[in-house]
Design a protein around this motif. Structure first.
Motif, PDB file in Angstrom:
ATOM      1  N   ASP A  40     157.265  56.283  59.266  1.00 52.06           N
ATOM      2  CA  ASP A  40     157.331  54.859  59.588  1.00 52.06           C
ATOM      3  C   ASP A  40     156.141  54.516  60.474  1.00 52.06           C
ATOM      4  O   ASP A  40     155.356  55.390  60.855  1.00 52.06           O
ATOM      5  N   THR A  46     154.776  43.195  67.794  1.00 51.30           N
ATOM      6  CA  THR A  46     155.615  44.282  67.288  1.00 51.30           C
ATOM      7  C   THR A  46     155.059  44.765  65.953  1.00 51.30           C
ATOM      8  O   THR A  46     154.045  44.249  65.462  1.00 51.30           O
ATOM      9  N   GLU A  47     155.756  45.692  65.341  1.00 55.58           N
ATOM     10  CA  GLU A  47     155.360  46.198  64.024  1.00 55.58           C
ATOM     11  C   GLU A  47     155.401  45.103  62.962  1.00 55.58           C
ATOM     12  O   GLU A  47     154.730  45.212  61.926  1.00 55.58           O
ATOM     13  N   SER A  98     159.342  48.947  71.767  1.00 56.73           N
ATOM     14  CA  SER A  98     160.788  49.216  71.765  1.00 56.73           C
ATOM     15  C   SER A  98     161.187  50.195  70.678  1.00 56.73           C
ATOM     16  O   SER A  98     162.040  51.068  70.881  1.00 56.73           O
ATOM     17  N   LYS A  99     160.581  50.052  69.502  1.00 53.86           N
ATOM     18  CA  LYS A  99     160.917  50.935  68.380  1.00 53.86           C
ATOM     19  C   LYS A  99     160.561  52.385  68.711  1.00 53.86           C
ATOM     20  O   LYS A  99     161.343  53.318  68.441  1.00 53.86           O
ATOM     21  N   THR A 109     163.026  53.727  71.285  1.00 55.90           N
ATOM     22  CA  THR A 109     164.375  53.961  70.763  1.00 55.90           C
ATOM     23  C   THR A 109     164.416  55.126  69.785  1.00 55.90           C
ATOM     24  O   THR A 109     165.264  56.018  69.894  1.00 55.90           O
ATOM     25  N   ARG A 110     163.501  55.129  68.814  1.00 52.44           N
ATOM     26  CA  ARG A 110     163.559  56.125  67.735  1.00 52.44           C
ATOM     27  C   ARG A 110     162.861  57.439  68.082  1.00 52.44           C
ATOM     28  O   ARG A 110     163.283  58.501  67.626  1.00 52.44           O
ATOM     29  N   TYR A 130     154.692  52.593  64.067  1.00 54.11           N
ATOM     30  CA  TYR A 130     155.177  52.348  65.416  1.00 54.11           C
ATOM     31  C   TYR A 130     154.078  51.742  66.289  1.00 54.11           C
ATOM     32  O   TYR A 130     152.941  52.222  66.288  1.00 54.11           O
TER      33      TYR A 130
END
Length: 330
Positions: free
Chosen positions: A241, A140-141, A293-294, A297-298, A243
């Motif tokens: 951000d 993940t991040e 997932s991020k 979702t975002r 990702y």
């Protein structure tokens, strides 16, 4: 009309991104190194509306000049020496372009904007190779970086300096942590294209053997056209951000061979494939599989093309090229 500047526009990602932005009404500028860049004519043929500007990620003044001429709203830094095996032989050059080149582009934006870096939105094409010797999967991040190649180390520097400029200068700067992504536009130096091209040529009698390294190496492979859309979406958000961009599936080179050769009607590919340890990397990342997932979702992003469809797309393109070659030989 929004304006965008793309470094690395002659690569597969640059071409797909330029197409996406053009379709969305952008005026697109591409950075190329040298007036006689051999890849520039292909870009001009495929995308005649694109304006190519001369510049070099090793030369800060040229980057400032490109920004002054293009006056972009968005900058996508895709330029890099992207061959991991080559990065071991050209470690210093890799660090200069793939690593320090990111710093130069960010500094060029800072100078161009007079310090108000939020005026130009920036996306850095980071890489899953930054994770390297991973301790857990999926990544993940928040997963720690432990790169195992000069390429991965240079990408890690580029990622961190992007975060530094975001936090120190208020830059709207994002890093897209891209897992492996391929397409028919991938060069023949990469194992995916090497396999799909060989499968097509072997099926037509144009080639006998395919020489590879580790068949058990595993990667999270997606379609480049899907991944550039994720980068664009990052720059459309209210806040910058980082990702992960990935499919969340892991496949081996052996899986790649299965799908590619099946597409041309060859079920027993073992007799056509030869192992050569010289094709193995001095150090290789372990199981790389991304958790996007991020981004889902975002950004509302999800890959549209799966592994099987990607490999078949590449084989079909190589089969068409091989048939043209066979016809030319006849």
């Amino acid at each position: 009309m929004p304006r965008a500047l793309i470094t690395g526009i002659t690569g597969q990602d640059g071409m797909y991104l330029a197409e996406l932005l053009t379709a969305r009404g952008y005026e697109v500028f591409g950075l190329v190194r040298g007036q006689a860049n051999p890849k520039a004519p292909a870009v001009r043929r495929a995308l005649p509306s694109i304006r190519l500007l001369e510049g070099d990620l090793r030369d800060l003044p040229s980057l400032i000049g490109a920004l002054e001429r293009s006056r972009p709203d968005e900058v996508y830094n895709l330029g890099a020496i992207s061959m991991i095996r080559l990065s071991w032989r050209q470690a210093e050059l890799t660090s200069e372009i793939t690593g320090t080149g990111v710093l130069r582009m960010l500094e060029a934006i800072r100078i161009h904007t007079g310090g108000d870096m939020a005026k130009v939105r920036f996306c850095q094409a980071s890489s899953s190779e930054m994770f390297g010797k991973v301790r857990k999967a999926p990544q993940t991040e928040a997963t720690a970086f432990r790169p195992r190649s000069p390429y991965g180390a240079a990408k890690a520097f580029g990622h961190h300096i992007t975060v530094n400029y975001r936090e120190s200068y208020g830059a709207f700067a994002c890093s897209a942590i891209l897992f492996n992504h391929e397409s028919p536009r991938r060069t023949e130096d990469f194992v995916t294209r090497k396999v799909t091209r060989a499968a097509a040529r072997i099926s037509l009698g144009l080639q006998e053997k395919l020489v590879l390294g580790d068949l058990e190496a595993r990667r999270d492979w997606g379609f480049a056209g899907d991944y550039v859309e994720a980068m664009w979406l990052m720059l459309q958000q209210d806040e910058p951000d980082d990702y992960v961009v990935a499919t969340g599936e892991s496949h081996s080179v052996r899986d790649l061979l299965d799908v590619a050769f099946a597409r041309v009607g060859i079920t027993n590919w073992e007799g056509h494939v030869q192992y050569d340890p010289r094709h193995a990397r001095p150090e290789d990342a372990q199981v790389l599989i991304g958790d996007a997932s991020k981004a889902r979702t975002r950004l509302g992003w999800a890959p549209r093309i799966g592994f099987g469809g990607l490999v078949e797309m590449m084989v079909d393109a190589d089969l068409a090229a091989a048939r043209r070659e066979a016809t030319g030989r006849a």
